[in-house]
Design a protein around this motif. Structure first.
Motif, PDB file in Angstrom:
ATOM      1  N   ASN A  96       0.799  -1.224   0.000  1.00  0.00           N
ATOM      2  CA  ASN A  96       0.000   0.000   0.000  1.00  0.00           C
ATOM      3  C   ASN A  96       0.835   1.278   0.000  1.00  0.00           C
ATOM      4  N   VAL A  97       2.154   1.149   0.088  1.00  0.00           N
ATOM      5  CA  VAL A  97       2.989   2.353   0.150  1.00  0.00           C
ATOM      6  C   VAL A  97       4.069   2.353  -0.934  1.00  0.00           C
ATOM      7  N   GLN A  98       3.900   1.542  -1.955  1.00  0.00           N
ATOM      8  CA  GLN A  98       4.865   1.523  -3.060  1.00  0.00           C
ATOM      9  C   GLN A  98       4.793   2.818  -3.853  1.00  0.00           C
ATOM     10  N   THR A  99       5.943   3.346  -4.192  1.00  0.00           N
ATOM     11  CA  THR A  99       6.018   4.536  -5.047  1.00  0.00           C
ATOM     12  C   THR A  99       7.084   4.276  -6.112  1.00  0.00           C
ATOM     13  N   GLY A 100       7.341   5.273  -6.954  1.00  0.00           N
ATOM     14  CA  GLY A 100       8.441   5.182  -7.899  1.00  0.00           C
ATOM     15  C   GLY A 100       8.027   5.073  -9.353  1.00  0.00           C
ATOM     16  N   PRO A 101       8.968   5.267 -10.261  1.00  0.00           N
ATOM     17  CA  PRO A 101       8.661   5.295 -11.693  1.00  0.00           C
ATOM     18  C   PRO A 101       8.178   3.963 -12.255  1.00  0.00           C
ATOM     19  N   ALA A 102       8.654   2.839 -11.700  1.00  0.00           N
ATOM     20  CA  ALA A 102       8.236   1.534 -12.235  1.00  0.00           C
ATOM     21  C   ALA A 102       6.750   1.295 -12.021  1.00  0.00           C
ATOM     22  N   MET A 103       6.243   1.698 -10.853  1.00  0.00           N
ATOM     23  CA  MET A 103       4.832   1.474 -10.537  1.00  0.00           C
ATOM     24  C   MET A 103       3.922   2.218 -11.513  1.00  0.00           C
ATOM     25  N   ARG A 104       4.329   3.432 -11.859  1.00  0.00           N
ATOM     26  CA  ARG A 104       3.486   4.229 -12.754  1.00  0.00           C
ATOM     27  C   ARG A 104       3.929   4.131 -14.208  1.00  0.00           C
ATOM     28  N   LYS A 105       4.877   3.235 -14.462  1.00  0.00           N
ATOM     29  CA  LYS A 105       5.389   2.997 -15.827  1.00  0.00           C
ATOM     30  C   LYS A 105       5.875   4.297 -16.474  1.00  0.00           C
ATOM     31  N   ASP A 106       6.707   5.007 -15.730  1.00  0.00           N
ATOM     32  CA  ASP A 106       7.280   6.265 -16.204  1.00  0.00           C
ATOM     33  C   ASP A 106       8.502   5.933 -17.062  1.00  0.00           C
ATOM     34  N   GLU A 107       8.262   5.644 -18.312  1.00  0.00           N
ATOM     35  CA  GLU A 107       9.318   5.197 -19.221  1.00  0.00           C
ATOM     36  C   GLU A 107      10.415   6.244 -19.403  1.00  0.00           C
ATOM     37  N   ALA A 108      10.051   7.510 -19.424  1.00  0.00           N
ATOM     38  CA  ALA A 108      11.048   8.565 -19.632  1.00  0.00           C
ATOM     39  C   ALA A 108      12.079   8.574 -18.505  1.00  0.00           C
ATOM     40  N   THR A 109      11.589   8.530 -17.266  1.00  0.00           N
ATOM     41  CA  THR A 109      12.501   8.530 -16.118  1.00  0.00           C
ATOM     42  C   THR A 109      13.320   7.254 -16.069  1.00  0.00           C
ATOM     43  N   MET A 110      12.682   6.128 -16.337  1.00  0.00           N
ATOM     44  CA  MET A 110      13.383   4.851 -16.289  1.00  0.00           C
ATOM     45  C   MET A 110      14.484   4.777 -17.355  1.00  0.00           C
TER      46      MET A 110
ATOM     47  N   ILE B 130      19.647  -5.612 -12.302  1.00  0.00           N
ATOM     48  CA  ILE B 130      18.854  -5.463 -11.081  1.00  0.00           C
ATOM     49  C   ILE B 130      17.744  -4.438 -11.298  1.00  0.00           C
ATOM     50  N   TYR B 131      18.081  -3.322 -11.889  1.00  0.00           N
ATOM     51  CA  TYR B 131      17.091  -2.259 -12.126  1.00  0.00           C
ATOM     52  C   TYR B 131      15.961  -2.782 -12.995  1.00  0.00           C
ATOM     53  N   ARG B 132      16.316  -3.490 -14.055  1.00  0.00           N
ATOM     54  CA  ARG B 132      15.310  -3.992 -14.995  1.00  0.00           C
ATOM     55  C   ARG B 132      14.401  -5.033 -14.336  1.00  0.00           C
ATOM     56  N   VAL B 133      14.992  -5.980 -13.651  1.00  0.00           N
ATOM     57  CA  VAL B 133      14.202  -7.051 -13.017  1.00  0.00           C
ATOM     58  C   VAL B 133      13.284  -6.477 -11.942  1.00  0.00           C
ATOM     59  N   MET B 134      13.809  -5.589 -11.107  1.00  0.00           N
ATOM     60  CA  MET B 134      12.996  -5.010 -10.043  1.00  0.00           C
ATOM     61  C   MET B 134      11.873  -4.145 -10.611  1.00  0.00           C
ATOM     62  N   SER B 135      12.170  -3.371 -11.628  1.00  0.00           N
ATOM     63  CA  SER B 135      11.148  -2.512 -12.231  1.00  0.00           C
ATOM     64  C   SER B 135      10.039  -3.336 -12.861  1.00  0.00           C
ATOM     65  N   ASP B 136      10.424  -4.388 -13.572  1.00  0.00           N
ATOM     66  CA  ASP B 136       9.417  -5.269 -14.182  1.00  0.00           C
ATOM     67  C   ASP B 136       8.557  -5.935 -13.114  1.00  0.00           C
ATOM     68  N   SER B 137       9.198  -6.354 -12.030  1.00  0.00           N
ATOM     69  CA  SER B 137       8.456  -7.016 -10.959  1.00  0.00           C
ATOM     70  C   SER B 137       7.461  -6.066 -10.304  1.00  0.00           C
ATOM     71  N   ILE B 138       7.884  -4.830 -10.045  1.00  0.00           N
ATOM     72  CA  ILE B 138       6.980  -3.842  -9.446  1.00  0.00           C
ATOM     73  C   ILE B 138       5.796  -3.592 -10.366  1.00  0.00           C
ATOM     74  N   TYR B 139       6.070  -3.381 -11.644  1.00  0.00           N
ATOM     75  CA  TYR B 139       4.961  -3.082 -12.583  1.00  0.00           C
ATOM     76  C   TYR B 139       4.001  -4.270 -12.655  1.00  0.00           C
ATOM     77  N   ASP B 140       4.539  -5.465 -12.783  1.00  0.00           N
ATOM     78  CA  ASP B 140       3.680  -6.661 -12.896  1.00  0.00           C
ATOM     79  C   ASP B 140       2.854  -6.872 -11.638  1.00  0.00           C
ATOM     80  N   PHE B 141       3.426  -6.561 -10.470  1.00  0.00           N
ATOM     81  CA  PHE B 141       2.723  -6.745  -9.206  1.00  0.00           C
ATOM     82  C   PHE B 141       1.438  -5.915  -9.145  1.00  0.00           C
ATOM     83  N   TYR B 142       1.501  -4.711  -9.706  1.00  0.00           N
ATOM     84  CA  TYR B 142       0.355  -3.800  -9.614  1.00  0.00           C
ATOM     85  C   TYR B 142      -0.512  -3.794 -10.888  1.00  0.00           C
ATOM     86  N   ASN B 143      -0.087  -4.520 -11.894  1.00  0.00           N
ATOM     87  CA  ASN B 143      -0.837  -4.497 -13.144  1.00  0.00           C
ATOM     88  C   ASN B 143      -1.131  -5.886 -13.696  1.00  0.00           C
ATOM     89  N   ALA B 144      -1.057  -6.871 -12.847  1.00  0.00           N
ATOM     90  CA  ALA B 144      -1.299  -8.258 -13.280  1.00  0.00           C
ATOM     91  C   ALA B 144      -2.783  -8.451 -13.623  1.00  0.00           C
TER      92      ALA B 144
END
Length: 254
Positions: free
Chosen positions: A210-224, A240-254
């Protein structure tokens, strides 16, 4: 209770100190390196040895506070009959010490423990036993040193151990990588310490999802993309950056 500790590392120091403070007597410390056994035994007012053949046979409980890799060898070498023997490993089954005694158990501290830290944090203890008699003794000794105790089987303990690796080991490594990156770029890593503290302080009040933030969650491609450009010459960090970002996005958009 009268206790013998086999091992002289982080867990041996932690358990030995906590048990002594709470009224138990440590009779003996055994370690392959005599100097390590002597150093811990001195603080616990116990005898020391580097030879299993010298083991004190008058203890109520024998704690195997050794590495996971050392348990199979102890299972072959040590014979304690019906005396209560327990190991402290998270990823090793109860059966791993079944040849040592007919009365075996596990008391696994679900915590990151360093002997250099004098004030130990709260330590949940996960218990398992070969029979009811052993469990009663384990619960008694565990309750004397911890306020959070759970009875779990070997498979559940392994699963919780994996969870601990994600929460502690991986998280610490990510912070170490961040520190290394800052040092490479001539940046002050201490500027990140407040956000590190806030990250963990929040988890006392809120669920992590419930407290996740960051560019991966909102799929901010420009920042990433900008971030990835900064570490394109460091493939491990980029992975590491790629795997973690993909995991965050998939977690909230599955």
């Amino acid at each position: 209770m009268n206790i013998v500790i086999i091992g002289a590392g982080n867990i041996a120091h932690c358990f030995g100190t906590s048990l002594k403070i709470n009224g138990h007597q440590i009779l003996q410390v055994i370690s392959r390196k005599k100097e390590n056994a002597q150093a811990l035994a001195e603080t616990l007012h116990a005898s020391a040895s580097d030879d299993l053949l010298d083991i004190n046979m008058e203890a109520d409980i024998y704690i195997l506070a050794v590495s996971d890799a050392a348990l199979p060898e102890l299972n072959e070498e040590l014979r304690l009959g019906k005396r209560i023997v327990l190991h402290t490993a998270g990823a090793v089954s109860l059966d791993a010490i079944k040849r040592i005694s007919t009365h075996t158990g596990v008391m696994y501290p679900l915590q990151s423990i360093r002997k250099e830290v004098k004030n130990h944090p709260a330590i949940p203890l996960l218990l398992e036993a070969s029979n009811d008699e052993v469990m009663r003794r384990l619960q008694s000794i565990a309750q004397s040193i911890s306020s959070q105790i759970a009875i779990v089987g070997s498979e559940q303990r392994l699963q919780l151990h994996l969870g601990a690796v994600f929460c502690n080991n991986f998280t610490n490594h990510l912070i170490a990588r961040a520190k290394q990156f800052c040092e490479q770029k001539g940046l002050d890593f201490t500027l990140l310490q407040p956000i590190i503290r806030e990250t963990f302080d929040r988890l006392e009040k809120f669920a992590p999802e419930n407290v996740q933030t960051g560019p991966a969650m909102r799929k901010d491609e420009a920042t990433m993309s900008k971030h990835m450009a900064l570490i394109q010459d460091q493939p491990h960090l980029a992975d590491i950056y790629r795997v973690m970002s993909d995991s965050i996005y998939d977690f909230y958009n599955a």
